[in-house]
Design an enzyme around this catalytic site. Structure first.
Site, mmCIF file in Angstrom:
data_model
loop_
_atom_site.group_PDB
_atom_site.id
_atom_site.type_symbol
_atom_site.label_atom_id
_atom_site.label_comp_id
_atom_site.label_asym_id
_atom_site.label_seq_id
_atom_site.Cartn_x
_atom_site.Cartn_y
_atom_site.Cartn_z
ATOM 1 C CG ASP A 269 1.795 5.090 4.772
ATOM 2 O OD1 ASP A 269 1.249 3.980 4.704
ATOM 3 O OD2 ASP A 269 2.854 5.289 5.407
ATOM 4 N NE ARG B 254 9.124 -5.450 11.390
ATOM 5 C CZ ARG B 254 8.364 -4.616 10.690
ATOM 6 N NH1 ARG B 254 7.105 -4.929 10.427
ATOM 7 N NH2 ARG B 254 8.853 -3.478 10.262
ATOM 8 C CG HIS C 131 -0.114 0.197 2.530
ATOM 9 N ND1 HIS C 131 0.549 -0.842 3.154
ATOM 10 C CD2 HIS C 131 0.137 1.292 3.297
ATOM 11 C CE1 HIS C 131 1.164 -0.396 4.242
ATOM 12 N NE2 HIS C 131 0.937 0.909 4.350
ATOM 13 C CG HIS D 126 5.123 1.089 2.686
ATOM 14 N ND1 HIS D 126 4.554 2.208 2.106
ATOM 15 C CD2 HIS D 126 4.571 0.994 3.933
ATOM 16 C CE1 HIS D 126 3.712 2.764 2.960
ATOM 17 N NE2 HIS D 126 3.703 2.042 4.086
HETATM 18 C C1 LIG Z 1 -4.937 8.755 9.053
HETATM 19 C C2 LIG Z 1 -5.035 7.623 8.387
HETATM 20 C C3 LIG Z 1 -3.893 6.898 7.724
HETATM 21 C C4 LIG Z 1 -4.496 5.526 7.486
HETATM 22 C C5 LIG Z 1 -5.910 5.891 7.138
HETATM 23 C C6 LIG Z 1 -6.285 6.846 8.254
HETATM 24 C C7 LIG Z 1 -6.512 6.014 9.538
HETATM 25 C C8 LIG Z 1 -5.706 4.692 9.556
HETATM 26 C C9 LIG Z 1 -4.373 4.728 8.818
HETATM 27 C C10 LIG Z 1 -3.842 3.365 8.433
HETATM 28 C C11 LIG Z 1 -2.971 2.693 9.490
HETATM 29 C C12 LIG Z 1 -2.441 1.331 8.946
HETATM 30 C C13 LIG Z 1 -1.962 1.405 7.500
HETATM 31 C C14 LIG Z 1 -2.957 2.193 6.630
HETATM 32 C C15 LIG Z 1 -2.565 2.110 5.169
HETATM 33 C C16 LIG Z 1 -4.340 1.696 6.975
HETATM 34 O O1 LIG Z 1 -4.911 0.747 6.493
HETATM 35 O O2 LIG Z 1 -4.854 2.442 8.025
HETATM 36 C C17 LIG Z 1 -3.056 3.613 7.139
HETATM 37 C C18 LIG Z 1 -3.926 4.623 6.407
HETATM 38 C C19 LIG Z 1 -3.390 5.410 5.243
HETATM 39 O O3 LIG Z 1 -2.266 5.900 5.245
HETATM 40 O O4 LIG Z 1 -4.164 5.570 4.285
HETATM 41 O O1 LIG Z 2 5.252 -2.415 10.036
HETATM 42 C C1 LIG Z 2 5.815 -1.816 9.124
HETATM 43 O O2 LIG Z 2 7.025 -1.883 8.935
HETATM 44 C C2 LIG Z 2 5.009 -0.990 8.151
HETATM 45 C C3 LIG Z 2 3.786 -0.341 8.761
HETATM 46 C C4 LIG Z 2 3.029 0.490 7.780
HETATM 47 O O3 LIG Z 2 3.338 0.541 6.610
HETATM 48 C C5 LIG Z 2 1.844 1.271 8.214
HETATM 49 O O4 LIG Z 2 1.448 1.186 9.396
HETATM 50 O O5 LIG Z 2 1.284 1.984 7.353
HETATM 51 FE FE LIG Z 3 2.225 2.159 5.574
#
Ligand SMILES: C=C1C[C@]23C[C@H]1CC[C@H]2[C@@]12CCC[C@@](C)(C(=O)O1)[C@H]2[C@@H]3C(=O)O
Ligand SMILES: O=C(O)CCC(=O)C(=O)O
Ligand SMILES: [Fe+2]
Length: 338
Positions: A212, A277, A210, A267
């Protein structure tokens, strides 16, 4: 029965009770798994007089770098790591008491992106938007102060570092904070990730590929590696744990803001058979309702992307996932936003 197959994929498995990988969590190998990348993600010393051009180069080429000499006290990072272990070590039914609601931002559960994949991930998470007090009280009725203090202090430090890094990134493009006045009230989210020991790591996925959505994400991945970044769309490069370093991911909103100059990096996190981990991710971005558009000084006419708020963008991610950027691209992408 199949509690982990609930519609919103929110409830993580009881990982500890499993001796083999269930079908729900078994992923088909992908071709890029067999193209390890030789080069490694740059490590930038923030006290290096050359840091600014190094940051620009890293953001353009990789969309990710590691920083050392970032000024965040190592003791605080270690305390945050300790509290993260303390949380995930709690019994499952206790963690389920603070389950994140399907459209919520705080609490325990599987990654939001789970809904975008046919298979489930070998991980659990705990998200905090602002203070974790309400949830921490439910987890430790009499002993929540330590957790809250550490998490709030960590958020404060990350906020300062994120602001510093954004300024550095902008300066590297010949811009400054005047160009992003809305960043005086940033929005942020702290996410603790846990990847339990896995019986069959080669067929499991800790966190699926994905980008961010943030402007930038600051990640601490402890000494147990597992973070990988996609290079040229074909090979996975490991991000090696580097003593005391934090990983900086360029997010989609920074890609938009920089009019495509900076890459938002794809990533994923892989798991292993031996070590439990954890990782600690801090997502930093604009206030939910502020429209982000490519900065004028970087823009030809028309700019590469249409204005979008973080909130709207999360909606596009939910429906179109890795096609969300295409959706708001100005060059007449295939799909239309409406
Ligand atoms: C402020 C954010 C950033 C979010 C969306 C929203 C709330 C939760 C975050 C995460 C956290 C885990 C990885 C991610 C990819 C996910 O699935 O939820 C993130 C996402 C994003 O970066 O889009
Ligand atoms: O655990 C990791 O190394 C990556 C975590 C991550 O990509 C995320 O929380 O968006
Ligand atoms: Fe991420």
């Amino acid at each position: 029965m199949n509690i982990h197959l609930s519609s919103h994929h929110l409830i993580p498995l009881d990982f500890k009770s499993l001796v083999s990988l269930p079908n729900s969590h078994t992923w088909a190998p992908s071709s890029s798994d067999h193209h390890p990348f030789p080069d490694s993600v740059p490590v930038i010393d923030l006290s290096d007089p050359n840091a600014t051009p190094l940051v620009r180069r890293a953001c353009e080429k990789w969309g990710v770098f590691q920083v050392t000499n970032h000024g965040v006290p190592m003791n605080l990072i270690k305390q945050t790591q300790l509290q993260t272990h303390r949380l995930f070590a709690l019994p499952r039914d206790q963690k389920l008491r603070v389950l994140r609601s399907p459209d919520g931002f705080s609490g325990y559960g599987s990654a939001r992106i789970s809904d975008n994949f046919p298979k489930l991930m070998w991980s659990e998470g705990f998200s905090m938007m602002g203070s974790p007090l309400e949830h921490a009280r439910q987890l430790w009725p009499r002993h929540h102060a330590n957790f809250c203090n550490v998490m709030e202090e960590y958020q404060k430090e990350m906020k300062g570092l994120a602001a510093k890094l954004i300024e550095l990134m902008l300066r590297s493009l010949g811009l400054n904070n005047e160009d992003v006045k809305w960043l005086t009230h940033p929005q942020s989210l702290l996410q603790l990730n846990s990847y339990p020991v896995c019986p069959d790591p080669t067929r499991a996925m800790g966190l699926a590929p994905h980008t961010d959505s943030s402007l930038l994400t600051l990640l601490y991945q402890t000494t147990t590696g597992g973070l990988q970044v996609l290079v040229d769309g074909v090979s996975w490069a490991p991000v090696y744990p580097t003593a005391g370093a934090l990983v900086v991911n360029v997010g989609d909103l920074m890609h938009i803001l920089s009019n495509g100059c900076f890459k938002s990096v794809v990533h994923r996190a892989i798991v292993n058979k031996v070590h439990h981990r954890i990782s600690i991710a801090y997502f930093y971005g604009p206030p939910w309702d502020v429209k982000i558009s490519p900065l004028m000084k970087l823009t030809d006419h028309p700019p590469l992307y249409q204005p979008v708020t973080w909130k709207e963008y999360l909606g596009y991610k939910a429906t179109h996932f890795n096609k969300a950027l295409e959706l708001i691209r100005n060059d007449g992408g295939e799909i239309q936003a409406n």
